[in-house]
Design a protein around this motif. Structure first.
Motif: not given
Length: 136
Positions: A104-108, A111-114
């Motif tokens: 989940q942390a990797r997914k978030m 998202l913050t660094m596209p």
């Protein structure tokens, strides 16, 4: 006439062979490299590929970014289908929760660094290099 073969469970199996049979690694050679590289721990300690696996033992296996902690349920010397291989071990609840929170942390973070839509062209690359070197 259809015959069903039952495979007797062996008394002892090498750690590298068990990891291969349980489908943690694609080949025994890769399993051996991971054990020798310290990516696999048997009962909390580094071990050798020739270590005999016993039911009830705790094995920590690192696969990429994931660290799994599993309990050995049964032994097998042969690589079988994935559903049969999953019967050889049981992952601990703490391990599952930890892996899910890290995923989940990797997914978030993604998202913050596209990623940009395209690669930088020659001029943009030169500007990036100049910025990294001089900070301008």
């Amino acid at each position: 006439m259809q015959t069903t073969q039952t495979h007797p469970t062996p008394d002892k199996v090498r750690l590298d062979k068990w990891l291969w049979a349980a489908r943690f690694y694609k080949t025994r050679a890769v399993a051996r490299q991971m054990i020798e590289g310290g990516k696999v721990q048997y009962n909390g300690q580094r071990s050798k590929p020739s270590k005999w696996v016993e039911p009830g033992a705790q094995v920590q296996v690192r696969q990429g970014n994931d660290l799994r902690t599993v309990i050995v349920v049964s032994l097998s010397e042969h690589r079988r289908s994935a559903p049969e291989a999953q019967q050889l071990y049981q992952e601990t609840a703490e391990s599952i929760a930890k892996r899910e929170s890290i995923a989940q942390a990797r997914k978030m973070n993604a998202l913050t660094m596209p990623h940009p839509d395209r690669r930088p062209d020659k001029k943009e690359r030169r500007d990036l290099i100049k910025f990294k070197i001089t900070g301008e």
